[in-house]
Enzyme design. Sequence first.
Site, PDB file in Angstrom:
ATOM      1  N   ASP A 143     -49.044 -61.106 -64.532  1.00  0.00           N
ATOM      2  CA  ASP A 143     -50.322 -61.158 -63.829  1.00  0.00           C
ATOM      3  C   ASP A 143     -51.305 -60.067 -64.199  1.00  0.00           C
ATOM      4  OD1 ASP A 143     -49.057 -58.973 -62.758  1.00  0.00           O
ATOM      5  OD2 ASP A 143     -48.583 -59.906 -60.846  1.00  0.00           O
ATOM      6  N   GLU A 152     -42.719 -66.057 -65.254  1.00  0.00           N
ATOM      7  CA  GLU A 152     -42.846 -65.373 -63.945  1.00  0.00           C
ATOM      8  C   GLU A 152     -44.050 -65.946 -63.177  1.00  0.00           C
ATOM      9  OE1 GLU A 152     -43.980 -61.161 -63.294  1.00  0.00           O
ATOM     10  OE2 GLU A 152     -41.937 -60.813 -62.675  1.00  0.00           O
ATOM     11  N   GLU A 194     -54.221 -58.516 -59.550  1.00  0.00           N
ATOM     12  CA  GLU A 194     -53.107 -59.352 -60.015  1.00  0.00           C
ATOM     13  C   GLU A 194     -52.995 -60.689 -59.288  1.00  0.00           C
ATOM     14  OE1 GLU A 194     -52.894 -56.153 -59.202  1.00  0.00           O
ATOM     15  OE2 GLU A 194     -52.210 -55.067 -60.980  1.00  0.00           O
ATOM     16  N   HIS A 229     -48.717 -46.763 -58.872  1.00  0.00           N
ATOM     17  CA  HIS A 229     -49.869 -46.998 -59.753  1.00  0.00           C
ATOM     18  C   HIS A 229     -50.816 -48.098 -59.272  1.00  0.00           C
ATOM     19  CE1 HIS A 229     -47.214 -50.272 -61.115  1.00  0.00           C
ATOM     20  NE2 HIS A 229     -48.322 -50.877 -61.500  1.00  0.00           N
ATOM     21  N   ARG A 272     -53.714 -50.334 -57.962  1.00  0.00           N
ATOM     22  CA  ARG A 272     -55.154 -50.081 -57.784  1.00  0.00           C
ATOM     23  C   ARG A 272     -55.577 -50.050 -56.316  1.00  0.00           C
ATOM     24  NH1 ARG A 272     -55.823 -51.206 -62.958  1.00  0.00           N
ATOM     25  NH2 ARG A 272     -57.810 -50.700 -63.932  1.00  0.00           N
ATOM     26  N   HIS A 323     -47.688 -42.232 -63.811  1.00  0.00           N
ATOM     27  CA  HIS A 323     -48.349 -43.305 -64.565  1.00  0.00           C
ATOM     28  C   HIS A 323     -49.497 -42.670 -65.342  1.00  0.00           C
ATOM     29  CE1 HIS A 323     -50.402 -47.128 -65.316  1.00  0.00           C
ATOM     30  NE2 HIS A 323     -49.283 -47.737 -64.953  1.00  0.00           N
TER      31      HIS A 323
END
Length: 371
Positions: A96, A118, A132, A212, A214, A245
């Site tokens: 994604d 997936e 995503e 990590h 957003r 990250h």
Amino acid sequence: MKKIALVFGTRPEVIKIAPLYLELKKSKKFKPILINTGQHKEMVAGMLAWFGIKEDYNLKLMQKNQTLESITARVIESTSELFRKIKPDIVLVEGDTVSVMAASIAAFYLKIPVVHLEAGLRTEEIYNPFPEEMARRIVSRIASVHLAPTDRAFTNLKKENISKSVFNTGNTVIDALFYTTTQISRKYNKIAPMYVPGLDFDKSRVILVTMHRRENFGKSHRDIAKTLVKIVDKFPDTAILLPLHLNPNVRSVIQPILKGHKRIFLIEPPGYVPFVYAMQNSYLILTDSGGVQEEAPSLGKPVLVLRTNTERPEGVSAGSAKLVGVNPEIIFKEASKLLTNKKAYNKMAKTKNPYGDGKASKRIVKILEKL
Ligand code: UD1
Ligand code: UDP
């Protein structure tokens, strides 16, 4: 032989595509071609080598602190150009990310069928995770073949009236994990694949942390970091291992809060082998990562999910993961519970992995050969 272009761009995509690529290479019906968009640079470097494979093309698209729109545009343009040149019969994407969505759009414009690995993960909140949730929904509209990793993902697709060519296969991340744990026990039984000066996995209870997302940038990451300090201060036999990250929006917020603490170890992102070793040797995992939620149950490690929602509720239902959100009090309370209550800990540690059995890639190649 059908030319199947496997496109990836970020760390989790490499890990999940690699075992499938290896399996496709054995097939007499497919010629797999590996295309790296280069959305990630350092975090992907060395990952393919671990699986003994090499990309055929690297579009090298990453820019420092890139915006969603700029990376999206670059991936659409560059993958379109490459697809025109190499003319794949099929494009396969995983998950994604921007690379996945943008490469699917490029394939769609050229009328190349897309296989989505997936497929079907959903939170039903379009801004969570961002971007995503929307990326995977867009890919679901474009794809001709949907490889769902779990019953739930399979059902999600059916609910959206995607009824043709949907298969429940298991997640290839477990194939990658089992391959790696086997190799670790064979090759690294004398020397550990990870060395962090000052950290002893045998002497401390190590809390492994990654973050990590957003939607957690800024305040939530700040709150989580402060809570980590509270946890490690309350439990003197613990240490925190936090691979940072490379996204500057994550580092700039959490590094100033965590650096300098004697029992908090901030390290550069390790490759897959050392990271799996760290998971195996940790006591507890706190994460907002999708892949880590899927891997941890196979390693017997409880996971506290640092998110308000997850598209991977199977771990929560199975009992191996707990959604603790981003509220400092709840995170502190749940972590403290697992560090003091052995019964609660064991209950979470001893669950069956709901994400796969390590045979997803073989299953998928059979399905694709038939189709
Ligand atoms: C991306 C995906 C996310 C996935 C995550 C896995 C999108 C929008 N996000 O998030 O879904 O969970 O990867 O880790 O597709 N950077 C480097 N070197 C690297 C990688 C990143 O320096 O190897 C820095 C760069 O400054 C880059 C920034 O991180 O611009 C952000 O990278 P990006 O791929 O846009 O987003 P991620 O937060 O990594
Ligand atoms: N991982 C890794 N090194 C790290 C952190 C994670 O190899 O420092 C692996 C992890 O085992 C999992 C995948 O990368 O297979 C998850 O990647 P990430 O958390 O970046 O993305 P997400 O799964 O959240 O999209």
